[in-house]
Write a protein that holds these residues in place. Sequence first.
Motif, PDB file in Angstrom:
ATOM      1  N   ALA A  16       4.373  -6.788  -6.851  1.00  0.00           N
ATOM      2  CA  ALA A  16       4.373  -6.505  -5.413  1.00  0.00           C
ATOM      3  C   ALA A  16       3.125  -7.047  -4.744  1.00  0.00           C
ATOM      4  N   GLY A  40      11.680  -2.526 -10.872  1.00  0.00           N
ATOM      5  CA  GLY A  40      12.015  -2.292  -9.466  1.00  0.00           C
ATOM      6  C   GLY A  40      11.274  -1.096  -8.895  1.00  0.00           C
ATOM      7  N   LEU A  41      11.109  -0.055  -9.715  1.00  0.00           N
ATOM      8  CA  LEU A  41      10.391   1.139  -9.274  1.00  0.00           C
ATOM      9  C   LEU A  41       8.939   0.803  -8.959  1.00  0.00           C
ATOM     10  N   TYR A  45       7.742  -2.191  -8.275  1.00  0.00           N
ATOM     11  CA  TYR A  45       7.705  -3.129  -7.148  1.00  0.00           C
ATOM     12  C   TYR A  45       7.906  -2.395  -5.828  1.00  0.00           C
ATOM     13  N   PHE A  46       8.864  -1.463  -5.821  1.00  0.00           N
ATOM     14  CA  PHE A  46       9.163  -0.726  -4.586  1.00  0.00           C
ATOM     15  C   PHE A  46       7.993   0.155  -4.162  1.00  0.00           C
ATOM     16  N   THR A  47       7.419   0.903  -5.108  1.00  0.00           N
ATOM     17  CA  THR A  47       6.303   1.778  -4.757  1.00  0.00           C
ATOM     18  C   THR A  47       5.095   0.961  -4.302  1.00  0.00           C
ATOM     19  N   SER A  91       5.199  -2.022  -2.849  1.00  0.00           N
ATOM     20  CA  SER A  91       5.491  -2.598  -1.532  1.00  0.00           C
ATOM     21  C   SER A  91       5.491  -1.540  -0.443  1.00  0.00           C
ATOM     22  N   ALA A  92       6.013  -0.350  -0.770  1.00  0.00           N
ATOM     23  CA  ALA A  92       6.162   0.698   0.244  1.00  0.00           C
ATOM     24  C   ALA A  92       4.855   1.418   0.556  1.00  0.00           C
ATOM     25  N   SER A 144       0.108   2.948  -7.301  1.00  0.00           N
ATOM     26  CA  SER A 144       1.556   2.751  -7.195  1.00  0.00           C
ATOM     27  C   SER A 144       2.219   2.984  -8.536  1.00  0.00           C
TER      28      SER A 144
END
Length: 211
Positions: free
Chosen positions: A44, A153-154, A156-158, A160-161, A169
């Motif tokens: 991310a 994905g978890l 990457y999402f945390t 990015s978010a 993260s």
Amino acid sequence: MDLANADTWGATIYFWIIPIVLGDAIFPPVPSEMLVITGGALSAEGRANVLLVGLLAAFASWIGDVVVFQLFKRRLSHVLDRWRWGRKFHSGIHAAIAKAGRSTTYGAIIGVRFIPGGRLATSAAAGIADVTTRAFSFCAALGGILWATWLVGLGYFTGSATKLPFWASSLIGVAVGLVIGALVGMIVTRRRGSRSPVDEPADEARPDAAP
């Protein structure tokens, strides 16, 4: 080495994924989930390639599962009993199988990996129950892909978010992953179907079984 600094990791993350994820297949306390989520968080930030992290994690997961499966399928697990640490490890495997519950479907080989110790438990149980190598390899490959995709994905999402440092993260991702993984594992292990492809053929051994 400052592990909290993203620059410290660089391409190092790729070299750690395979041995750590392989080790987790045999010794569950190895923090493979943490490492794969960290790979996603680094991706991310543009510090790693998300696709490569996922592919390496899925491949290592599949190899580790197949090694454990073959160890028990070929009845080589008795080799562990030659050493004290091996006996403890062997006992731990059977404890993990009991804790994870009897795998009731091929889907359990895929799904139970999302709970702590699930990979080891289902791989060993499948080997003991003489599940076919082809069927297990397919389920382990599919499970490894889903497992790696979910964790990367978890992370990457945390990352990015939240826009937090990658290590923060990663910790958030691990916490979320443990909760959701435990819920998924409970659902999978509590499902009961007809004849389980992973259950041991105990009926044949029972003296009161119908002919």
